[in-house]
Every structure is written in structure tokens, then in C-alpha cells.
Write an enzyme that holds these catalytic residues in place. Structure first.
Site, PDB file in Angstrom:
ATOM      1  N   ASP A 261       0.818  -1.214   0.000  1.00  0.00           N
ATOM      2  CA  ASP A 261       0.000   0.000   0.000  1.00  0.00           C
ATOM      3  C   ASP A 261       0.850   1.261   0.000  1.00  0.00           C
ATOM      4  O   ASP A 261       0.638   2.171  -0.807  1.00  0.00           O
ATOM      5  CB  ASP A 261      -0.930   0.009   1.221  1.00  0.00           C
ATOM      6  CG  ASP A 261      -2.194  -0.798   0.972  1.00  0.00           C
ATOM      7  OD1 ASP A 261      -2.196  -1.637   0.054  1.00  0.00           O
ATOM      8  OD2 ASP A 261      -3.180  -0.592   1.706  1.00  0.00           O
TER       9      ASP A 261
ATOM     10  N   ASN B 260     -19.060  -2.424   7.685  1.00  0.00           N
ATOM     11  CA  ASN B 260     -18.088  -1.935   6.696  1.00  0.00           C
ATOM     12  C   ASN B 260     -16.974  -2.945   6.425  1.00  0.00           C
ATOM     13  O   ASN B 260     -16.240  -2.817   5.437  1.00  0.00           O
ATOM     14  CB  ASN B 260     -17.507  -0.580   7.105  1.00  0.00           C
ATOM     15  CG  ASN B 260     -16.791  -0.599   8.437  1.00  0.00           C
ATOM     16  OD1 ASN B 260     -17.090  -1.431   9.294  1.00  0.00           O
ATOM     17  ND2 ASN B 260     -15.859   0.303   8.625  1.00  0.00           N
TER      18      ASN B 260
ATOM     19  N   GLU C  46     -10.984  -5.644   1.045  1.00  0.00           N
ATOM     20  CA  GLU C  46     -10.373  -6.430  -0.029  1.00  0.00           C
ATOM     21  C   GLU C  46     -11.223  -7.651  -0.387  1.00  0.00           C
ATOM     22  O   GLU C  46     -11.204  -8.136  -1.514  1.00  0.00           O
ATOM     23  CB  GLU C  46      -8.965  -6.873   0.373  1.00  0.00           C
ATOM     24  CG  GLU C  46      -7.911  -5.787   0.253  1.00  0.00           C
ATOM     25  CD  GLU C  46      -7.910  -4.798   1.401  1.00  0.00           C
ATOM     26  OE1 GLU C  46      -6.937  -4.035   1.500  1.00  0.00           O
ATOM     27  OE2 GLU C  46      -8.866  -4.749   2.209  1.00  0.00           O
TER      28      GLU C  46
ATOM     29  N   ASN D 269      -3.557  -2.734  -5.364  1.00  0.00           N
ATOM     30  CA  ASN D 269      -4.755  -3.186  -4.630  1.00  0.00           C
ATOM     31  C   ASN D 269      -5.037  -2.291  -3.433  1.00  0.00           C
ATOM     32  O   ASN D 269      -5.650  -2.720  -2.460  1.00  0.00           O
ATOM     33  CB  ASN D 269      -4.549  -4.638  -4.179  1.00  0.00           C
ATOM     34  CG  ASN D 269      -5.864  -5.326  -3.840  1.00  0.00           C
ATOM     35  OD1 ASN D 269      -6.934  -4.929  -4.298  1.00  0.00           O
ATOM     36  ND2 ASN D 269      -5.789  -6.365  -3.031  1.00  0.00           N
TER      37      ASN D 269
ATOM     38  N   HIS E 139      -4.922  -9.370   3.157  1.00  0.00           N
ATOM     39  CA  HIS E 139      -3.855  -9.389   4.158  1.00  0.00           C
ATOM     40  C   HIS E 139      -4.377  -9.565   5.583  1.00  0.00           C
ATOM     41  O   HIS E 139      -3.780 -10.292   6.384  1.00  0.00           O
ATOM     42  CB  HIS E 139      -3.012  -8.113   4.045  1.00  0.00           C
ATOM     43  CG  HIS E 139      -3.793  -6.834   4.122  1.00  0.00           C
ATOM     44  ND1 HIS E 139      -3.449  -5.793   4.964  1.00  0.00           N
ATOM     45  CD2 HIS E 139      -4.907  -6.407   3.469  1.00  0.00           C
ATOM     46  CE1 HIS E 139      -4.310  -4.806   4.807  1.00  0.00           C
ATOM     47  NE2 HIS E 139      -5.195  -5.154   3.910  1.00  0.00           N
ATOM     48  N   ARG E 140      -5.485  -8.909   5.928  1.00  0.00           N
ATOM     49  CA  ARG E 140      -6.019  -9.039   7.299  1.00  0.00           C
ATOM     50  C   ARG E 140      -6.544 -10.461   7.546  1.00  0.00           C
ATOM     51  O   ARG E 140      -6.390 -11.001   8.644  1.00  0.00           O
ATOM     52  CB  ARG E 140      -7.126  -8.025   7.534  1.00  0.00           C
ATOM     53  CG  ARG E 140      -6.732  -6.583   7.311  1.00  0.00           C
ATOM     54  CD  ARG E 140      -6.000  -5.977   8.482  1.00  0.00           C
ATOM     55  NE  ARG E 140      -5.541  -4.637   8.142  1.00  0.00           N
ATOM     56  CZ  ARG E 140      -4.378  -4.116   8.469  1.00  0.00           C
ATOM     57  NH1 ARG E 140      -3.513  -4.832   9.174  1.00  0.00           N
ATOM     58  NH2 ARG E 140      -4.044  -2.895   8.124  1.00  0.00           N
TER      59      ARG E 140
ATOM     60  N   ASP F  44      -9.721  -2.411  11.556  1.00  0.00           N
ATOM     61  CA  ASP F  44      -8.645  -3.259  11.043  1.00  0.00           C
ATOM     62  C   ASP F  44      -8.071  -4.214  12.083  1.00  0.00           C
ATOM     63  O   ASP F  44      -7.147  -4.978  11.769  1.00  0.00           O
ATOM     64  CB  ASP F  44      -7.524  -2.395  10.455  1.00  0.00           C
ATOM     65  CG  ASP F  44      -7.902  -1.838   9.088  1.00  0.00           C
ATOM     66  OD1 ASP F  44      -8.788  -2.413   8.435  1.00  0.00           O
ATOM     67  OD2 ASP F  44      -7.315  -0.822   8.678  1.00  0.00           O
TER      68      ASP F  44
ATOM     69  N   LYS G 279       0.731  -6.763   1.522  1.00  0.00           N
ATOM     70  CA  LYS G 279      -0.026  -5.527   1.286  1.00  0.00           C
ATOM     71  C   LYS G 279       0.174  -4.538   2.419  1.00  0.00           C
ATOM     72  O   LYS G 279       0.262  -3.330   2.202  1.00  0.00           O
ATOM     73  CB  LYS G 279      -1.510  -5.839   1.114  1.00  0.00           C
ATOM     74  CG  LYS G 279      -2.360  -4.621   0.751  1.00  0.00           C
ATOM     75  CD  LYS G 279      -3.783  -5.021   0.479  1.00  0.00           C
ATOM     76  CE  LYS G 279      -4.560  -3.868  -0.152  1.00  0.00           C
ATOM     77  NZ  LYS G 279      -4.650  -2.685   0.709  1.00  0.00           N
TER      78      LYS G 279
END
Length: 431
Positions: A48, A332, A337, A89, A383-384, A309, A410
Site C-alpha cells: 500500500d 463496513n 479487499e 490493490n 492481508h487481514r 482493522d 499488502k
């Protein structure tokens, strides 16, 4: 590349937190929008933040970098005329730059991740840009997107905050540079409100004046401002560290993470409070979080909107808690992603977790005895999701194979290196 996560009963050691992706991308943009030289100390290195580096270079910024800092000569309010930008991305980078490129004649953002960022909607920001006199060509709100700017105007701008706060941040970055004063009115709800606090903090450090209402639903932005060149220092990253802290919480551990500011504006700082609520033994002093996990956790209820996050990592910890946990106000997560509710919970079920979903809730029936594992699971290029599924794998009875785990880069390229340094048994394998 896939990764195999083997059961790991103990984690020990200390690591430095990676630098914050959110602050790095914002500092890079603020430095690019200044006329003069700015320095950013301890910038994050991730896909990112690299996307923001690449795009501000394309727009005319000059970057010089060494191991600990970036020196940036900005382009001010006059970005270079470019035809295309590739944000990879990186959704936040795309949205911030959709605002900034309203200063350019015509820029097309290309679609290189059709199965991830290419599926994410941007209609609310497109509508707001239209109110500023900016023409936008798009595919039903999705990439590729062409911004036809050059004569953007301030004034009264309305933007919905119900899907993402990034649309509002994009407007807050660009409106100070316009000839007219602006009033930005946020419609509906504002998701991830705490992240707007980070944007405003960065703008203030860059010398920009914005008058925000207490609830962040209205902003008065004087026009004809200039970003000042200055020096920034990036703090440690709570969203990435949340997964490491969760891993320490579900194992027998003695783990320290350095450079996590106690007074940070990052909403994901709540991971520390959540683990305390789950009765995980830990301390947070002198910017060091010290977890001495015993593998025992209690269920909790948590409003996830302020710590978006970190929610997936919290859920991974709750998989092993005693009782039923509920994470609410998290709709949300569906617009990231991947759908971080449906997609993530489907993979957790494969691993043996007992989870339920509602439109805006995740419910976890804890299994303190552990989960079975022994399956291959899909990370959905997210990634998360990769980081959170790894936490579950450490406590599973049999190894988990996570597909496409290299997408962790990411935000946290060193994630598996850091886990291995703490004693986790993880190994890369070719697909």
C-alpha cells in the site's frame, strides 16, 4: 505462495512494531502536496505505501530514500499531467488520489486487481467530486475510473460516510488547495470515525487549517491554503500488531512489542483493551505491550467500528475464548479487499471454529479446547484475513495451509518473519 501454519504452543521474544501504513500513506501525500522538501522518518514498507510512493512520483514528486527515512520534494498544488495511475490493490491510496487528481486535466486509474479492489465501490466519492465540477467516468462506481479535473471548485459538498471514511479523507486533502472555501457535510453515518482523527492530525502537522464539528459530520475548509514542507515521524502500527498480540494471547507466551504509543489516535489501539477484557495478562508501559499469555480467554462484546482493522484478529482470539463473543457495528468489513464477514467466517468454519454472521455482526461461540485444523483455507487475497487465520492455525490441533499467503505483504511484509522470530512454526510452500 501458500503458508503452512503448524500448531505452536509457545511464543517468546520481542519485536519492534512495523511502522503505521495509515500514517505513512497520509504523510507521503501531505509531503507531495507541499512545495519544498519534507522528511518522513521510519516510513512503512508495504504494497500500500509503495503504491502511494509510486503514484506521487508519477505525479511529479521527487523521492530519495535510505534505510530510515524518505526525503520528498513535493509538487504542491500543481501535480504533473499524467494519463494513467496504478494503485495496485490499495483502496485508500486510490480514494485519496481520486481527490488529488481533481487538480489534473485527465487521469485514468487502471484496474490491476479485478477480483479485489476492482470489485469495491466508490460511488459516494464519485458523487462528491461531481459536486465540485469534476467529471468522472467509471464502471458502475468501480475501476477503471477516469477523473477529468483541472477546474475543481469548492463550495458546499455533501458526501456519504456510511461505507467508508476514506471518501471524506480524500476531500479533506484536496479542498484546502481550491480557490474557494468549502463546507463538507457528511450524510448518513460516518464509519471508522477514528481514522478521520488521523487524517486531521496529519493535515494539522502539514500546516492545514480545518474546522471540524465535534461529531466529525461537518467541516469548514478555508481555500487557497498551502501545505508546508516539514518533518514527520511515523508511529508503530496497531492494525498489524493486533494479529501478533492475538497470537500471543491464544498461546503460552512471553512476548513484547515495542513502538506502540499509548496515546495513539489509531482506533486499533483498542486491541490492548479488548485483550484485557478477555483477561489476557498484559501490560502497556513506555510504548511497549508485554503479553504473558496462558491460553485462557473470556468472551466479550465489542463495537468494532472504532477498530475496524483489528476486528479479524480479535475474532481469531475469541475462537478460543470461554463463552460467546459478539462483535457488532462491523458492516463496513464487507466492503474491504474481500467480504471480511462472509468470506472470513467461511474459512474459520473450515478450520473448525463455531461462528455465525449477521449483516453487521460476527458471533463467535468459543472453543477453549481448540479447533481441529488440518485443512486448506482460502485467504481471498486479503492481508487481514491471512494474519487472522494464522492466529487460529497456531492453536489448531493439525496444521492449516493458507492459500496465497504472500498477499500479507499488502500491509505487513515481515509478518511471518516476526512470528518465526517469536517461535511460531510456519513454513512457505509453493502452490
Amino acid at each position: 505462495m501458500d503458508v503452512i501454519v503448524n500448531p505452536t504452543p509457545e511464543l517468546n521474544g520481542e519485536i519492534g512494531a512495523l511502522s503505521s501504513k495509515n500514517y505513512t500513506t497520509r504523510y507521503l501525500l501531505a509531503a507531495a502536496l507541499a512545495e519544498g522538501t519534507s522528511t518522513i522518518h521510519f516510513p512503512a514498507h508495504s504494497e500500500d505505501s509503495d503504491a502511494m510512493r509510486r503514484c506521487i512520483r508519477d505525479l511529479g514528486a521527487v523521492l530519495e530514500e535510505d534505510d530510515s527515512k524518505i526525503v520528498i520534494q513535493g509538487f504542491g498544488s500543481h501535480p504533473r499531467d499524467v494519463r494513467e495511475l496504478n494503485v495496485g490493490n490499495a483502496g485508500a491510496v486510490l480514494r485519496f488520489l481520486m481527490g488529488v487528481t481533481a487538480l489534473c486535466p485527465e487521469v485514468t486509474f487502471v484496474n490491476t486487481y479485478p477480483d479485489s479492489l476492482g470489485k469495491r465501490p466508490h460511488d459516494d466519492l464519485i458523487d462528491a467530486l461531481g459536486q465540485m465540477g469534476v467529471q468522472v467516468e467509471h464502471q458502475q462506481g468501480r475501476l477503471p475510473i477516469t477523473i477529468k479535473g483541472g477546474e475543481a471548485k469548492g463550495g458546499h459538498i455533501r458526501v456519504s460516510g456510511s461505507v467508508s471514511s476514506q471518501y471524506l479523507s480524500a476531500l479533506l486533502f484536496v479542498t484546502p488547495l481550491l480557490a474557494e472555501d468549502s463546507t463538507i457535510e457528511v450524510l448518513n453515518d460516518l464509519k471508522s470515525k477514528v481514522v478521520i482523527g488521523q487524517t486531521l492530525e496529519v493535515l494539522e502537522q502539514a500546516g492545514i487549517v480545518i474546522h471540524a464539528s465535534e461529531d466529525y459530520m461537518s467541516f469548514q475548509v478555508p481555500g487557497r491554503q498551502a501545505y508546508k514542507p516539514t518533518t514527520y515521524t511515523v508511529q508503530g502500527d496497531y492494525p498489524g500488531s493486533a494479529a501478533v498480540l492475538a497470537a500471543a494471547a491464544v498461546t503460552h507466551s512471553d512476548v513484547k512489542i515495542l513502538r506502540l504509543m499509548e496515546q495513539s489516535k489509531q482506533g486499533e489501539r483498542a486491541i490492548v483493551d479488548v485483550l484485557r477484557m478477555m483477561e489476557v495478562p498484559l501490560t502497556h508501559e513506555n510504548d511497549i505491550v508485554h503479553v504473558q499469555g496462558n491460553g485462557r480467554l473470556k468472551a466479550i462484546e465489542f463495537d468494532g467500528d472504532a477498530a475496524t482493522d483489528a476486528v479479524l484478529a480479535m475474532v481469531a482470539a475469541a475462537v478460543f475464548a470461554e463463552g460467546t463473543s459478539r462483535f457488532y457495528n462491523v458492516e463496513n468489513l464487507r466492503y474491504k479487499e474481500c467480504d471480511r464477514i462472509t468470506d472470513y467466517l467461511n474459512e474459520l468454519r473450515k478450520a473448525g471454529a463455531n461462528v455465525e454472521e449477521r449483516q453487521a455482526e460476527i458471533i463467535v461461540h468459543g472453543r477453549p479446547e481448540g479447533v481441529e485444523g488440518g485443512v486448506e483455507i482460502n485467504a481471498h487475497y486479503d492481508h487481514r484475513v491471512i494474519m487472522a487465520l494464522t492466529v487460529v492455525g497456531l492453536r489448531a490441533k493439525q496444521p492449516l495451509r493458507i492459500r496465497d499467503a504472500h498477499h500479507v505483504a499488502k500491509s505487513y511484509p515481515q509478518y511471518f518473519d516476526h512470528l518465526q522470530a517469536l517461535g511460531a512454526s510456519v513454513e512457505w510452500v509453493k502452490e
